[in-house]
Write a protein that holds these residues in place. Structure first.
Motif, mmCIF file in Angstrom:
data_model
loop_
_atom_site.group_PDB
_atom_site.id
_atom_site.type_symbol
_atom_site.label_atom_id
_atom_site.label_comp_id
_atom_site.label_asym_id
_atom_site.label_seq_id
_atom_site.Cartn_x
_atom_site.Cartn_y
_atom_site.Cartn_z
ATOM 1 N N ARG A 4 0.930 -1.344 -0.174
ATOM 2 C CA ARG A 4 0.017 -0.048 -0.138
ATOM 3 C C ARG A 4 0.720 1.388 -0.041
ATOM 4 O O ARG A 4 1.883 1.335 0.464
ATOM 5 C CB ARG A 4 -0.795 0.050 1.282
ATOM 6 C CG ARG A 4 -1.859 -1.253 1.412
ATOM 7 C CD ARG A 4 -3.001 -1.195 0.526
ATOM 8 N NE ARG A 4 -3.827 -2.204 0.869
ATOM 9 C CZ ARG A 4 -4.731 -2.460 0.114
ATOM 10 N NH1 ARG A 4 -5.391 -1.649 -0.853
ATOM 11 N NH2 ARG A 4 -5.577 -3.416 0.420
ATOM 12 N N SER A 6 2.655 4.617 1.213
ATOM 13 C CA SER A 6 2.787 5.301 2.454
ATOM 14 C C SER A 6 1.898 6.637 2.630
ATOM 15 O O SER A 6 1.428 6.994 1.721
ATOM 16 C CB SER A 6 4.216 5.438 2.553
ATOM 17 O OG SER A 6 4.512 6.645 1.688
ATOM 18 N N ARG A 7 1.903 7.134 3.740
ATOM 19 C CA ARG A 7 1.237 8.022 4.080
ATOM 20 C C ARG A 7 2.214 9.461 4.136
ATOM 21 O O ARG A 7 2.101 9.955 5.376
ATOM 22 C CB ARG A 7 0.142 7.809 5.441
ATOM 23 C CG ARG A 7 -0.631 6.936 5.054
ATOM 24 C CD ARG A 7 -1.593 7.358 3.901
ATOM 25 N NE ARG A 7 -2.677 6.386 3.826
ATOM 26 C CZ ARG A 7 -3.513 6.018 3.065
ATOM 27 N NH1 ARG A 7 -3.078 6.784 1.793
ATOM 28 N NH2 ARG A 7 -4.557 5.376 2.950
ATOM 29 N N PRO A 80 -6.854 2.383 4.293
ATOM 30 C CA PRO A 80 -5.875 1.995 3.255
ATOM 31 C C PRO A 80 -5.990 2.619 1.904
ATOM 32 O O PRO A 80 -6.895 2.863 1.363
ATOM 33 C CB PRO A 80 -5.958 0.540 3.147
ATOM 34 C CG PRO A 80 -7.434 0.243 3.385
ATOM 35 C CD PRO A 80 -7.911 1.311 4.265
#
Length: 175
Positions: A4, A6-7, A80
């Motif tokens: 996924r 990244s933030r 997500p």
């Protein structure tokens, strides 16, 4: 293997805002210790804040803004994002990037006779293909594109095979 994103963007923005606030506080504190004129007049800020009431409009607006910002950051951290690597059949750690998947499916759609351009979007368990054609009668073109994309998906062999939908754009029909 469902990597996924990244933030990094929300985390970086938050860190930069906190760093800027910490730098301003540190510079003002050092200026006050050295008895030099401060960037921010502590007495004026303290007097203004002391004059506020908990039931005041300014306090409610500031509190609401901080609460909304906190909820947005919490939402960005919990929800997500779209997977960046899609798992493939075979070895446990095999995968294809979503960009690579779009690119190869677009190439498969573009090989069909009569297709002048194609765009591909991956949405969950769906592949949406839009093709442009110069034909005034595009009958059967959508089925041919769907078959070409399905053949390419068979070659790629993703773990979860997406459903394929095709939309054909053609010029106005000749009268």
């Amino acid at each position: 293997m469902k990597r996924r994103p990244s933030r990094a963007i929300p985390a970086t923005v938050t860190a930069l805002i906190l760093l800027a606030a910490a730098v301003v506080v540190a510079v003002v504190a050092i200026q006050m210790l050295l008895r030099e004129p401060a960037w921010v007049n502590y007495g004026a800020v303290a007097g203004y804040l002391h004059g506020l009431r908990w039931t005041g409009t300014a306090v409610a607006v500031a509190g609401g803004a901080v609460a909304v910002l906190g909820l947005l950051l919490a939402f960005a951290a919990v929800v997500p994002g779209a997977p960046t690597v899609l798992p493939m059949q075979g070895t446990p750690n095999s995968g294809a990037s979503s960009r690579g998947m779009r690119s190869t499916l677009r190439a498969a759609a573009s090989t069909v006779d009569g297709v002048s351009g194609a765009t591909v979007a991956l949405r969950g368990r769906r592949v949406k293909v839009r093709v442009n054609t110069g034909r005034t009668r595009p009958e059967g073109l959508a089925d041919a594109v769907r078959a070409a994309v399905a053949r390419r998906l068979d070659q790629i062999a993703p773990v979860a095979r997406p459903a394929v939908s095709v939309r054909v754009r053609s010029p106005r029909k000749a009268s």
